[in-house]
Design a protein around this motif. Structure first.
Motif, PDB file in Angstrom:
ATOM      1  N   ARG A  99       0.816  -1.411  -0.054  1.00 39.97           N
ATOM      2  CA  ARG A  99      -0.067  -0.011  -0.008  1.00 39.97           C
ATOM      3  C   ARG A  99       0.825   1.346  -0.045  1.00 39.97           C
ATOM      4  NH1 ARG A  99      -2.958  -1.564   5.644  1.00 39.97           N
ATOM      5  NH2 ARG A  99      -0.666  -1.866   5.817  1.00 39.97           N
ATOM      6  N   ALA A 148      -0.310   2.246   5.940  1.00 39.03           N
ATOM      7  CA  ALA A 148       0.298   2.182   4.484  1.00 39.03           C
ATOM      8  C   ALA A 148       1.475   1.531   4.690  1.00 39.03           C
ATOM      9  CB  ALA A 148       0.543   3.323   3.817  1.00 39.03           C
ATOM     10  N   GLU A 156      -2.665  -0.739  -3.123  1.00 40.65           N
ATOM     11  CA  GLU A 156      -3.483   0.243  -2.999  1.00 40.65           C
ATOM     12  C   GLU A 156      -2.552   1.650  -3.123  1.00 40.65           C
ATOM     13  OE1 GLU A 156      -6.271   2.635   0.218  1.00 40.65           O
ATOM     14  OE2 GLU A 156      -5.134   0.791   0.883  1.00 40.65           O
ATOM     15  N   TYR A 178      -2.903   5.814  -2.214  1.00 38.38           N
ATOM     16  CA  TYR A 178      -3.952   6.810  -2.050  1.00 38.38           C
ATOM     17  C   TYR A 178      -3.290   8.103  -1.370  1.00 38.38           C
ATOM     18  CZ  TYR A 178      -3.366   6.097   3.180  1.00 38.38           C
ATOM     19  OH  TYR A 178      -2.753   5.791   4.308  1.00 38.38           O
TER      20      TYR A 178
END
Lengths: 299, 654
Positions: free
Chosen positions: A140, A192, A173, A175
Motif C-alpha cells: 500500500r 500504508a 493500493e 492513496y
C-alpha cells in the motif's frame, strides 16, 4: 511670541500630519486573501502561519486573511473561486502557477538548518522488510497529493527511474493522504506500507514523535527544491507586493520578526525568483509531467 | 489643642481608613468570588461553545469533503476553539482527577483535529475514507461525552459557588453597613468631643470677658486641660489682673487727687482766712494808728481845754455866772478824754499791767457779776473746764472784756435766751491757724442764742465806732476796745455768727507758767500838794500845753523850766544839771522826739526823775532797759490835779 507659538505648534502639526498620512496609507492599503496548502495537519498549518500573517499585516498595513486549502492540486481553481491574491505555494504548485497563471514568486524561508530548500523522502517501516522497489510490489502506497513535489512528483520519478511506470498497478493500493504528516503517520501506524513526504515535515514530526527515527527507514531522497514560497497574483499592485517582500526580507532585523521566524522554524526569508524553480521543472520532466498542460483531480 | 485636633482628625481619618480597608477587603473578597463565579460562567460558556463547536464540526464534516470546501476555514476555526477551551480548562483545574480528564480532553482534541484533517485532506477509496470518517466521528463523540460529564460536575459546583457568593455578598453588605455605622458613630463621638473641647473654653472666655465688662476686674478663668486655651486663659487672667491693678492704681490716684484737692481747698480756705485775717489785722492796725494819732491830737487839744478850764475854775468864784459854764467845759473835756482813752485802748497804746491770772477764777467772778446784771429772761450757763489755765492779762481788762461781751449778748437776746460762759484748754495742735498762736491756749467762749449777725456785720464788728445799736445806745467802741486789749496780751478773739442762730465769741489767750510780770505803771497819786520851790522842766512842742502847765505848776509853787523840743530839753538838762528835780516829758515831738531825749537824759543822769506825758498809750516794756531813779506816766489830757499829783508822786511826796 510668534517664535514660541511656532516652536510649540510645529511638532504637534507634524505629528498630526504623520498620523493622518499613516491613516491614509492604511485606508488605501489592500486586503489580501492568502491561501495555505495542507502541507501538514490543517490545524497545525493554520496555527503555524497565523503569527506570520499578523506580523505582515502590522508591518505593511495590508490586511492578510489566510484561507486553508483542502487539496494541493485545486489551488489553480481556488485562486478563482476563493478570489485569492496569493499563497504560500508548494514547489510543484508554485511551478504550475508560474507556468499557468504567471505568478510572481516573492520570498521563501531559510530554515534553521541553513537551507531554503526541501527534498522528498520515500520511507517504509523498518519492520516491513521492504528494502527496494521490488519489495514494494503489492504493498500500500501513501502519497500526499498529485500536486506535490515530495509527495507525488518525486516518488513517481523515483519509481519510474526504477522501472515502475504504472504505479497504480504495481501497488495493491495507492492513496493520497492530503498532507505530508498524514502520509508519514500512515506508514508509521501501518495504514500504508510505503510513504512519500517532504523532509521538512518529517523533521517537525520527529521532534515530538521519536518513533519516526526508530521505526521508519528512508529508502529514497529527491534533489532539493525551493521551500514553500509566497507568490502573489499579478492583480496585486506592485507597491503592495514590494511592501510584503520588504517586510518578509527584513523580518530578521527586528526582535519581533525574529521571534515570529523562530516560531515558524526559519532564520529569515530569502528573495525568490522563477529560476529557483528549475529543479522542479526538471523533476517534472523526469516524471513525465507537462506542467503547462498538467491537469489532475483528487478523488 | 492643636495636637488634640490633629490627634482627633487623625483618629477619625484612621477610623475611616480602617473602615474603608475592612470594607475594601470584604468587597475584594466578594469581587474575587464574583470573578471566580464569572470565570465559571465563562468556562460554562466555553464548554457550551466547545460542544457547539464539536457539533458544528461534526455537522460540517462531510461538506468539507467536497472538492472546494467553503466551510473548511469555519471547521478549522471551531476546532481551534476546541483546543483553546480545553487548554484553558486544563490550566485552571489542579485536582489530579480533573487535570487527567482535561489532559485527556486536550489529547482528544488534538486527535480529533488530526483525524479531521486526515479525513478532510485524504484522497482514497471509499473504504479508507469511511474509516477516516468513523475515526473522526468517534473521537468527536467521545469528546462530547467527556465534556458533558465535566459539565455536570461544573454545573453543580457553579450552583454551590453561586450560593456561597450570594451569601458572601449579603455578608459584605452587612459588614459594610456595620462598618459605615461604626465609623460614623466613632467620628461623631470624636467630633463632638472636639467641638466640646473647643467651645467650652471659648464660653469660659466669653463669660470672663462679659464679667470684666460688667466691672468684675481680676476675674480669673480656670482651664484644667493643658491646651492652647489654657495658655489663652492664663494670658486672659494676667490681663484681668493687670486691669484690676491698673484700676486700683487709678482709684488710688483718684483718691490721692481728691485728697490733694481737699487739702488744697483747705489750704486755699486757710490761706484765704489767713489773708482775710491779715487784711483784717492790717485794717485794724491802720485803724489803730489812725485812732492813736487822733487820740494824741485830741488829747493835746483836750489837755489845753482841760488845763485852761481847770485854771479858770480855780480862779473863779462859784457865784460867777461863768463858773457853771467852765464846769461844762471841764465835763465835756472829760468825756472827750474818756473817748480818746478808749481809742487808745483799741490801738493798744494804753498802759497795761498784765498779771498772771487763773482763767477759771476770773470767769467765775465775772459770772457772779453777770448773774446780778443780766435780765431775768436770760439763762446763764457756765462750763468751766480749764484747770490750771494761767494767762497774762490786766485784771480789770479781762473783767471789762467779759462784761462787755456778756452785755452785748444780753442785748442780742431781748426776748430772752441762754448765755453760756465756757472755758477750756486748747492744745497747740487744735488752735485754729487764723488765731496765729503756736502754743497751748486758754479758750474763753461767750455764746448766746440771740438773733445773730449777718456776714457783712461780722466783717466790721471790731471796727471802731461800728454799731448796730440805736444812736446813743452805744459808742461803737466796746468790741474795738475788747479786740485791742486781747491783742495787747498776745491773744485773739474770733466771732462766729449767722442770722437767727446766735453768736459765739471765742477768746484765745496763750497759757503761761509762773507769776505776774512787774508792772511799769503804778497807781496814780491820790491828790496834789503845794510844792516847796522845786524845779520842774516841762518839755512839749505844744505851746498851749507848756503855757497851761507852767501856770498850773507855778501856781502850785514850782519853778518851771520850759523846753520846746528834745534837743532843747537836753541842752537845759546839761546846763542846769542837778537843779532840775523832775522832767515832764512829752514823747511825741518833732526832732529827736521824747523817747530819744528820755534815753539820753537817763544816760546823763540816771538819778533823774522823769514823768512821761503822752497822748499815746505806752507799752509797759517800752522803756524796760532804761535805768532811772523814777519814771512815771501822765496820760494826756491831764487835769490840773492829775499833773500836780503826778509831779508830787515823782518827787516822792505822794
Amino acid at each position: 511670541m510668534t517664535t514660541v507659538l511656532v516652536r510649540f505648534f510645529t511638532p504637534i502639526l507634524v505629528a498630526i500630519a504623520l498620523i493622518l498620512s499613516m491613516q491614509v496609507q492604511k485606508v488605501h492599503a489592500e486586503a489580501l486573501v492568502i491561501g495555505l496548502i495542507p502541507e501538514q495537519n490543517v490545524f497545525k498549518q493554520t496555527a503555524r502561519y497565523k503569527p506570520l500573517g499578523e506580523y505582515l499585516q502590522k508591518k505593511t498595513g495590508v490586511q492578510i486573511t489566510f484561507t486553508m486549502l483542502s487539496r494541493y492540486g485545486n489551488i489553480i481553481d481556488h485562486f478563482i473561486n476563493k478570489k485569492m491574491d496569493g499563497a504560500f505555494w508548494g514547489s510543484f504548485t508554485g511551478s504550475m502557477a508560474i507556468t499557468k497563471l504567471g505568478l510572481r514568486p516573492v520570498a521563501r524561508p531559510l530554515w534553521k538548518n541553513g537551507v531554503s530548500t526541501y527534498h522528498g523522502l520515500i520511507f517504509v517501516r523498518k519492520d516491513s522488510g521492504i528494502k527496494s522497489v521490488e519489495d514494494m510490489k503489492g504493498k500500500r502506497l501513501a502519497l500526499v497529493d498529485r500536486a506535490t513535489t515530495a509527495g507525488y512528483i518525486f516518488p513517481l520519478a523515483w519509481l519510474k527511474e526504477r522501472g515502475v511506470t504504472v504505479h497504480e498497478n504495481y501497488f495493491r493500493e495507492v492513496y493520497f493522504t492530503g498532507s505530508h504528516d498524514a502520509a508519514i503517520l500512515a506508514v508509521l501506524s501501518g495504514e500504508a506500507d510505503v510513504g512519500a513526504a517532504k523532509n521538512t515535515i518529517w523533521d517537525i514530526l520527529s521532534v515530538d514523535n521519536k518513533r519516526l527515527a526508530s521505526e521508519l527507514v528512508v529508502l529514497g531522497k529527491s534533489s532539493d527544491v525551493p521551500s514553500n514560497a509566497l507568490g502573489l497574483s499579478s492583480s496585486v499592485s506592485d507597491k503592495t507586493a514590494e511592501a510584503l517582500r520588504d517586510a518578509l526580507l527584513g523580518m530578521d532585523s527586528y526582535p519581533e520578526g525574529r521571534k515570529v521566524l523562530d516560531e515558524f522554524g526559519a532564520l529569515k526569508f530569502l528573495p525568490t525568483v522563477e529560476e529557483d524553480y528549475k529543479p522542479v521543472f526538471d523533476m517534472a520532466e523526469k516524471a513525465g509531467i507537462d506542467l503547462k498542460n498538467y491537469t489532475y483531480e483528487n478523488k | 489643642m492643636k495636637l488634640k485636633i490633629i490627634w482627633l482628625l487623625s483618629s477619625v481619618f484612621a477610623v475611616f481608613v480602617i473602615g474603608s480597608l475592612l470594607a475594601t477587603s470584604h468587597v475584594a473578597t466578594t469581587t474575587e468570588e464574583l470573578d471566580r463565579l464569572l470565570n465559571l460562567h465563562k468556562i460554562e460558556n466555553m464548554r457550551v461553545g466547545l460542544v457547539e463547536s464539536i457539533r458544528t464540526v461534526q455537522a460540517d464534516l462531510h461538506l468539507a469533503r467536497s472538492p472546494i470546501p467553503v466551510n473548511l476555514d469555519s471547521i478549522i476555526r471551531n476546532a481551534s476553539h476546541l483546543e483553546k477551551a480545553s487548554h484553558t480548562c486544563a490550566g485552571c483545574h489542579h485536582k489530579p482527577e480533573l487535570m487527567n480528564k482535561f489532559y485527556k480532553i486536550e489529547k482528544l482534541v488534538r486527535d480529533y483535529q488530526q483525524a479531521l484533517s486526515f479525513f478532510i485532506t485524504a484522497s482514497a477509496d471509499a473504504e479508507r475514507i469511511g474509516r477516516l470518517d468513523i475515526n473522526a466521528v468517534l473521537i468527536g463523540e467521545e469528546l462530547l461525552a467527556l465534556t458533558e460529564e465535566l459539565s455536570l460536575s461544573a454545573s453543580g459546583k457553579l450552583d454551590r459557588m453561586t450560593a456561597v457568593t450570594l451569601d458572601e455578598i449579603k455578608n459584605v453588605r452587612f459588614i459594610l453597613l456595620i462598618t459605615l455605622a461604626f465609623t460614623v458613630f466613632v467620628s461623631a463621638i470624636m467630633s463632638l468631643n472636639l467641638i466640646r473641647s473647643i467651645l467650652t473654653p471659648i464660653n469660659q472666655l466669653m463669660v470672663g470677658t462679659r464679667r470684666i465688662t460688667e466691672g468684675e476686674l481680676g476675674h480669673q478663668i480656670e482651664i484644667a486641660e493643658k491646651t492652647e486655651f489654657k495658655e489663652l486663659a492664663e494670658d486672659f487672667n494676667s490681663m484681668s489682673t493687670g486691669l484690676k491693678d491698673v484700676y486700683l492704681r487709678l482709684e488710688q490716684t483718684n483718691d490721692e487727687l481728691s485728697h490733694e484737692m481737699i487739702e488744697r481747698k483747705q489750704a486755699e480756705d486757710q490761706r484765704r482766712d489767713l489773708m482775710d485775717q491779715l487784711l483784717h489785722a492790717k485794717k485794724m492796725q491802720a485803724v489803730g494808728v489812725l485812732s492813736a494819732g487822733i487820740s494824741h491830737e485830741f488829747n493835746n487839744l483836750l489837755q489845753i481845754i482841760q488845763g485852761t478850764a481847770d485854771l479858770m475854775h480855780i480862779s473863779m468864784d462859784k457865784a460867777d455866772p461863768a463858773y457853771g459854764r467852765v464846769e461844762a467845759i471841764q465835763s465835756a473835756a472829760q468825756r472827750g478824754t474818756n473817748l480818746t482813752q478808749q481809742l487808745l485802748a483799741f490801738s493798744r497804746k494804753m498802759e497795761v499791767a498784765p498779771v498772771a491770772i487763773d482763767v477759771n477764777t476770773r470767769v467765775g467772778q465775772a459770772k457772779s457779776i453777770l448773774e446780778k446784771t443780766l435780765p431775768k429772761n436770760i439763762k446763764l450757763e457756765t462750763l468751766i473746764d480749764c484747770e490750771n489755765c494761767t494767762v497774762l492779762v490786766d485784771q480789770s481788762s479781762i473783767e471789762q472784756i467779759l462784761l462787755n461781751l456778756a452785755l452785748n449778748a444780753g442785748d442780742a437776746m431781748p426776748d430772752g435766751g441762754t448765755l453760756r460762759l465756757i472755758t477750756r484748754r486748747v492744745p497747740a495742735s487744735e488752735v485754729p491757724a487764723t488765731v496765729g498762736i503756736a502754743s497751748d491756749c486758754a479758750l474763753i467762749q461767750v455764746t448766746d442764742t440771740g438773733h445773730g449777725m449777718s456776714e457783712e456785720t461780722l466783717e466790721h464788728i471790731f471796727d471802731p465806732f461800728f454799731t448796730t445799736k440805736e444812736v446813743g445806745a452805744g459808742t461803737g467802741l466796746g468790741l474795738s476796745v475788747t479786740y485791742g486789749i486781747i491783742q495787747t496780751f498776745g491773744g485773739m478773739i474770733l466771732c462766729e455768727s449767722s442770722p437767727g442762730e446766735g453768736t459765739v465769741f471765742s477768746i484765745y489767750l496763750p497759757l503761761v507758767e509762773g507769776s505776774a510780770v512787774a508792772t511799769v505803771c503804778e497807781t496814780r497819786p491820790a491828790a496834789a500838794q503845794s510844792n516847796v520851790g522845786e524845779t520842774v522842766m516841762m518839755v512839749d512842742d505844744e505851746e498851749a500845753i507848756l503855757s497851761t502847765g507852767r501856770d498850773i505848776l507855778e501856781d502850785a509853787g514850782y519853778k518851771v523850766l520850759i523846753a520846746r523840743s528834745g534837743e532843747e530839753a537836753l541842752e537845759i538838762f546839761k546846763k542846769q544839771a542837778g537843779e532840775i528835780d523832775i522832767v515832764v516829758l512829752d514823747l511825741g515831738m518833732p526832732g529827736m522826739g521824747g523817747r530819744e531825749c528820755l534815753i539820753q537824759m537817763a544816760q546823763l543822769d540816771p538819778t533823774a526823775r522823769i514823768l512821761i506825758s503822752t497822748g499815746y498809750g505806752i507799752d509797759g516794756n517800752e522803756f524796760g532797759e532804761v535805768e532811772l531813779s523814777y519814771m512815771g506816766l501822765l496820760p494826756k489830757p491831764f487835769r490840773l490835779k492829775d499833773l500836780l499829783e503826778a509831779v508830787d508822786k515823782g518827787l516822792g511826796r505822794a
